[in-house]
Scaffold this motif. Structure first.
Motif, PDB file in Angstrom:
ATOM      1  N   LEU A  87       0.835  -1.203   0.000  1.00  0.00           N
ATOM      2  CA  LEU A  87       0.000   0.000   0.000  1.00  0.00           C
ATOM      3  C   LEU A  87       0.868   1.250   0.000  1.00  0.00           C
ATOM      4  O   LEU A  87       0.565   2.233  -0.677  1.00  0.00           O
ATOM      5  CB  LEU A  87      -0.920   0.012   1.226  1.00  0.00           C
TER       6      LEU A  87
ATOM      7  N   ALA B  19      -4.813   1.680   4.054  1.00  0.00           N
ATOM      8  CA  ALA B  19      -4.726   2.501   2.850  1.00  0.00           C
ATOM      9  C   ALA B  19      -5.001   3.960   3.178  1.00  0.00           C
ATOM     10  O   ALA B  19      -4.330   4.867   2.684  1.00  0.00           O
ATOM     11  CB  ALA B  19      -5.718   1.993   1.807  1.00  0.00           C
TER      12      ALA B  19
ATOM     13  N   ALA C 273      -6.112   3.166  -4.408  1.00  0.00           N
ATOM     14  CA  ALA C 273      -6.527   1.774  -4.242  1.00  0.00           C
ATOM     15  C   ALA C 273      -7.946   1.618  -4.751  1.00  0.00           C
ATOM     16  O   ALA C 273      -8.783   2.504  -4.559  1.00  0.00           O
ATOM     17  CB  ALA C 273      -6.465   1.386  -2.772  1.00  0.00           C
TER      18      ALA C 273
END
Lengths: 373, 645
Positions: free
Chosen positions: B142, B169, B148
């Motif tokens: 991440l 995230a 994302a």
């Protein structure tokens, strides 16, 4: 030397414990005889050796008309080179045995009978769903002896839930009194896909008791030793000169041709078995195609088969023979693995052979698996 | 949120299928793994490097089975990175084990080109593992991204693993693009799942994309959103090199291949580079980008994702989370680096004592490509020489055992797993106990501390009761209960880690009919009344079956373990007594009666094959047994403890 097995896949009645291939409908019987006769021709090249034994098994070969047997015998004798003193066995059920049939079998060349007596007890026979009764069980053996058959084997099943040890010994005594020289004694085994298995699962019948079965096996071994029957294979006992040559050939790795549906053949390198379906078998044979599946044996599989079958005999695993089949290293490995069983007094080393002890005979499968490569 | 310090440098996963004309070998790879073929061609000097503002680095956050791999496939197809003809289902999940378990164990990356409004963009999709054992790796993957895709199954809604990764995230300031997948399936609850997503990330309804990866619905919209919503990387091309290692893999010809994201500066073939945490320096033998295979390049610039080969042979030297910099002009380490720390320990032994040397070779090789596996030699009275191994979690343990069996052809016994306890002696010493045998005698013990975790369970409200009963029964303390939506409840417990090790997942699954997801992170050690429970077979102690457990659970545990062993141990020619004991005190007992016969009555008319096959099968079973005293113990009995009811 080689053997021929003919499977006659018909029975009058389905024994509850049986998982062999058979049909109770005899509609296809005439076509079947022709098909088997034809398979003999189709497979005329399978065995090169002289034929030492012929075995009609089943199913119930004693259902056949004498003409049918004559037909099959003539075919085999014309196609194969059968030894003059070949052992020719017919499996017969007590309810099929009549003086008339016995004479016909004899003139057809049958010289050994394997009779499916199973028990002399009415309750036992009913429990197994056999086609014959106690009286027929006894009379059939007597009749066979009276009509000139001396080489007779009788099948017994022990370890059925209600058979007492005394009753079991009484069955054996009766056979001995009748001078039956060969006994095949099988512990009742609950095979998958049998009526018996289903009934036990549904708790409609009692399950077998392994403890009781092993006691009856021990009683059998003792009794046979006292009465002069040689315990030459786990389930087979014979007076001198009366071992089954045909069955022994299976254990000795001899070649054999199996005819008829579900019959197995072995030529030293491959094993094959015919389809277990009467209609499909006939249909295929009529098109000149033998319907079979085949397995090529690896050298390891050959070794394992030898270990498994030899261990069941009273000759045991003959080490020089094993070494011929494998090599020094493999043989040494097997001897090493055998030590554990020797320590547990399940196995003995006698000269050049590894032989099961009486106790070991109760554990033959596990020991064989333990020695497998 | 403090997170587990877990990583798996490499589960030996193939990055990308090398050549689809030559599919990777399946189960019959005995040694190491099938490895990606590496282009022998020299660097293509005409290869143009992407402008930083045209780069989009992103990952997909999803729960197992929510369609991550399928979506990845579609993105590769739509960007023509891989043609349909070449498409094998689920390109990103290569290792057999992963396919079977349906989870992506190990992350890796692939580059795509996408033309939007006449401009060409470079996408780097960084794949993330989806299991709790590997969440440190997730956090590094991440960290390498700017955005994302939050992929949620329309039929199932949000699950715990998704939430914890989503939090990670958000912590990393990633732009989140919510995507609801499987919208065309029966049972899709689009409106409800939209509500869940809006509640969670505070987005607007129109920001949520709807898709069906399987049927190619909504893929263009996703690609457009990647361009328009995910920020381009920032960074200074002139600054000293800072590249974050987010993954690595082992190639038996080339050694370790490290995957990195460049934050500042650039990395060129031939540079002398330094791994900051180990301070080790190497020459960059090859650098490049990640297409369907490795594609060598002269340089990987700021903002881009690439790989480096330096000739390192041991995965331990390349640590996920570490920073690559230049020896001549070093930059600062990127924050967030953590060392691998095993959470679960168990013994691994060869089934046959003769095979120890061979097993050792295999362990060495396995560790070359899985740095998160730790091991040292130990001896057991029952099992002889073997290894005490440290794993990231139970799944990792299972994977190692399976890899040993499948790839290295080893038959091994894995012993009862345990966590790492801290034992304090009366003399004030602190001992780290990773093995029941190391636990000091009770007379010398002052107290024992055990590791605790914060456990997060997300489920449906109707299962709250069952989850409570389960977690409280496992010595859990309820910390918080909150409704994420009207139909999603989150329960937070503090629990001893050791309770998770034994049969927790399966129980949670059965108690909630599969409608629960679970995540955890360690929260330090607490004092506990831990005892050592031994198992005796015919009065002989089997050290490999000893377990360290809480006293309050020992009676019940001992009884169940004895019952289970009774089920698993084959009957033998003599009676077997199974006993559980704490010290000299027997707390449970079972008896297996002797079996009396093992012989086929009839070797039927020539059907030797069937009988032989049966016995061969029996033989195979025996191979997996270990003789302890006079008792034969099958391999699975050593793990019986994980399968108690």
């Amino acid at each position: 030397m080689a053997g021929i097995y003919i499977h006659i896949p018909f029975c009058r009645k389905a024994c509850h414990y049986c998982n062999f291939h058979f049909s109770v409908s005899q509609k296809l019987l005439p076509q079947m005889i022709n098909a088997i006769a034809h398979e003999i021709i189709l497979r005329h090249e399978y065995l090169k050796e002289k034929i030492e034994t012929i075995y009609f098994g089943g199913g119930t070969p004693s259902l056949l008309q004498p003409d049918d047997i004559n037909l099959l015998m003539d075919k085999m004798f014309s196609i194969f080179d059968v030894e003059p003193d070949a052992e020719i066995t017919l499996e017969a059920n007590p309810d099929d045995i009549t003086a008339h049939k016995l004479l016909a079998w004899k003139s057809a060349g049958i010289n050994r009978l394997s009779i499916g007596t199973q028990s002399f007890l009415e309750a036992d026979l009913q429990w197994m769903n056999r086609a014959h009764n106690a009286q027929q069980a006894y009379e059939s053996l007597k009749l066979a002896m009276q009509n000139g058959f001396t080489n007779i084997s009788t099948d017994f099943i022990y370890g059925t839930p209600d058979l007492t040890n005394e009753q079991w010994l009484q069955n054996l005594e009766t056979a001995q009194e009748l001078n039956i020289p060969h006994l095949s004694c099988y512990a009742l085994t609950v095979e998958p896909n049998t009526a018996l298995k289903k009934m036990i699962d549904l708790q409609k019948k009692k399950d077998v008791d392994a403890e009781k079965q092993s006691i009856q096996f021990e009683l059998l071994m003792q009794w046979a030793a006292n009465k002069g029957y040689e315990h030459y294979e786990i389930s087979n006992f014979a007076k001198p000169g009366f071992k089954s040559r045909h069955n022994s050939s299976y254990w000795q790795g001899k070649h054999y041709l199996g005819l008829g549906p579900s019959a197995h053949s072995f030529n030293g390198n491959t094993r094959q078995w015919n389809i277990s379906n009467n209609a499909l078998y006939i249909e295929s044979i009529n098109k000149n195609i033998v319907p079979f599946e085949k397995e090529e044996l690896s050298s390891t599989q050959k070794i394992n088969e030898y270990l498994m079958t030899a261990l069941r005999t009273n000759e045991g695993i003959v080490l020089p023979h094993l070494e011929l089949l494998s090599d020094k290293e493999i043989t040494a490995g097997i001897i090493k693995d055998a030590q554990r069983f020797i320590r547990q007094h399940l196995l003995e080393r006698k000269n050049d052979a590894l032989i099961l002890t009486s106790k070991g005979k109760l554990f033959a499968d596990g020991i064989a698996a333990g020695l497998f490569r | 949120m403090q997170h587990k310090r877990m990583t798996s440098q490499n589960q030996g996963r193939l990055t990308i299928i090398p050549s689809l004309q030559l599919p990777p070998p399946k189960n019959h790879c005995k040694q190491l793994i099938h490895t990606a073929s590496i282009s022998k061609e020299l660097t293509n000097p005409t290869l143009s490097l992407p402008l930083m503002k045209k780069i989009r680095n992103f990952c997909i956050i999803a729960h197992i089975d929510h369609g991550k791999s399928t979506l990845a496939d579609r993105l590769l197809e739509h960007t023509k990175t891989i043609s349909e003809r070449e498409m094998m289902a689920q390109v990103l999940d290569d290792m057999d084990l992963e396919r079977e378990k349906g989870i992506t164990i190990k992350s890796h990356a692939i580059q795509m080109n996408y033309v939007h409004n006449g401009e060409q963009y470079t996408f780097n999709l960084i794949d993330t593992p989806g299991h709790v054992d590997f969440s440190y790796e997730v956090s590094r993957a991440l960290a390498a991204c700017e955005g994302a895709l939050l992929l949620v199954d329309a039929t199932q809604g949000i699950q715990a693993q998704t939430i914890s990764n989503l939090y990670l995230a958000i912590e990393n300031d990633l732009e989140i693009i919510p995507v609801i997948n499987k919208i065309d399936m029966d049972g899709a609850m689009i409106a409800e799942v939209k509500d869940q997503v809006m509640d969670l990330i505070g987005c607007k309804e129109e920001e949520i994309l709807l898709a069906s990866a399987r049927n190619g619905i909504g893929i263009e919209e996703i690609l457009t959103a990647i361009v328009e919503r995910i920020p381009a990387p920032k960074g200074n091309p002139e600054a000293p090199l800072q590249a974050l290692i987010f993954d690595s893999m082992f190639n038996s010809f080339r050694g370790i291949i490290a995957y990195f994201r460049v934050f500042n500066g650039s990395i060129k073939k031939g540079d002398t580079i330094r791994f900051i945490s180990t301070d080790a320096e190497y020459e960059a033998d090859e650098v490049g980008i990640l297409k369907l295979g490795l594609q060598p390049a002269n340089e990987v610039k700021t903002g881009d994702v690439g790989y480096i080969i330096t000739g390192i042979k041991n995965a331990k030297e390349v640590k996920v989370g570490d920073t690559i910099t230049l020896s001549g002009n070093p930059g600062e380490p990127i924050k967030g680096f953590e060392e691998v720390k095993p959470m679960v320990f168990a013994g691994i032994y060869p089934v046959s004592t003769d095979d120890f040397a061979e097993l050792r070779e295999c362990m060495d090789k396995l560790q070359l490509n899985d740095a998160s596996l730790t091991y040292e030699i130990e001896t057991s009275q029952a099992l002889g020489f073997g290894f005490r191994c440290g794993f990231l979690g139970l799944l990792h343990m299972e994977i190692i055992q399976e890899r040993l069996e499948r790839e290295f052809n080893q038959t091994v016994i894995t012993t009862v797993p345990n966590v790492s306890f801290h034992a304090y002696t009366t003399k004030g010493e602190k001992l780290i106990v990773n093995n029941p045998a190391e636990m000091p005698d009770t007379t010398k013990l002052d107290h024992i501390d055990e590791p605790y975790i914060k456990a997060q369970v997300i489920s449906l409200p109707e299962y709250i009761g069952n989850i409570m009963t389960l977690c409280l029964g496992k010595r859990g303390i309820l910390i918080n209960q909150s409704y994420l939506t009207t139909t999603r409840v989150e329960l937070i417990f503090e629990m001893p880690l050791t309770e998770i090790v034994f049969d927790f997942y399966d129980k949670l699954k059965s108690q909630t009919r599969g409608y629960a997801s679970f995540d955890y992170s360690p929260i330090g050690y607490r004092e506990a009344d831990i005892v050592k429970m031994d198992i005796l077979l015919n009065s002989e102690k089997v050290d490999a079956l000893s377990a360290l457990i809480h006293r309050s659970r020992s009676q019940d545990f001992g009884r169940k373990l004895c019952e289970k062993l009774k089920e698993l141990l084959p009957r033998q020619q003599f009676q077997i007594a199974i006993q559980a004991a704490i010290g000299a005190k027997i707390i449970a007992r079972e008896t297996i009666s002797a079996f009396r016969k093992d012989v086929t009555a009839k070797c039927y008319g020539g059907d030797i094959s069937r009988k032989r096959k049966l016995l061969e099968k029996q033989k195979e079973g025996k191979k997996r047994m270990r003789q302890i005293g006079n008792v034969e113990v099958p391999q699975e009995a050593f793990l019986a403890v994980l399968k108690l009811d």
